[in-house]
Design an enzyme around this catalytic site. Structure first.
Site, short mmCIF file in Angstrom:
data_model
loop_
_atom_site.label_atom_id
_atom_site.label_comp_id
_atom_site.label_asym_id
_atom_site.label_seq_id
_atom_site.Cartn_x
_atom_site.Cartn_y
_atom_site.Cartn_z
N SER A 20 0.86 -1.18 0.00
CA SER A 20 0.00 0.00 0.00
C SER A 20 0.89 1.23 0.00
CB SER A 20 -0.88 0.01 1.25
OG SER A 20 -1.54 1.26 1.41
N TYR A 34 -0.70 -0.07 10.67
CA TYR A 34 -0.95 -0.49 9.29
C TYR A 34 0.22 -0.10 8.40
CZ TYR A 34 -3.26 -0.87 4.75
OH TYR A 34 -3.58 -1.20 3.45
#
Length: 95
Positions: A20, A34
């Site tokens: 990501s 994250y």
């Protein structure tokens, strides 16, 4: 998984990791954990490319930006912030 699969892969083999863009930049608070996991995926992928490249195995990382999903829907105030940080100024679509 890569460690287990690597011995079975030969020249022309492919490994594709999904990360990501949050692994490279953290735009909002609350994303540290994250972001750390996605940064780790990127680092592992670079390492695998170094380790496996000499054997003719290609290793790539795909790092999508925001994608319109149930967990991250377009059309919210949060979405507007994310879109402003992308090159195309829009969310991706799952398809």
């Amino acid at each position: 998984m890569v460690r287990a699969a690597a011995p079975a892969l030969g020249e022309g083999g492919r490994i594709i990791s999904t990360g990501s863009t949050v692994g490279e930049r953290v735009l909002l608070p609350g994303l540290a954990d994250y972001a750390a996991t996605k940064a780790a995926v990127a680092a592992y992928t670079l390492g695998w490319a170094r380790d496996l490249g000499p054997r003719g195995i290609t290793v790539n990382l795909v790092q999508p930006g925001p994608v319109d999903t149930d967990m991250n829907p377009d059309g919210t105030d949060f979405a507007a912030t994310l879109k402003a940080a992308t090159a195309l100024g829009r969310y991706g679509r799952p398809e």
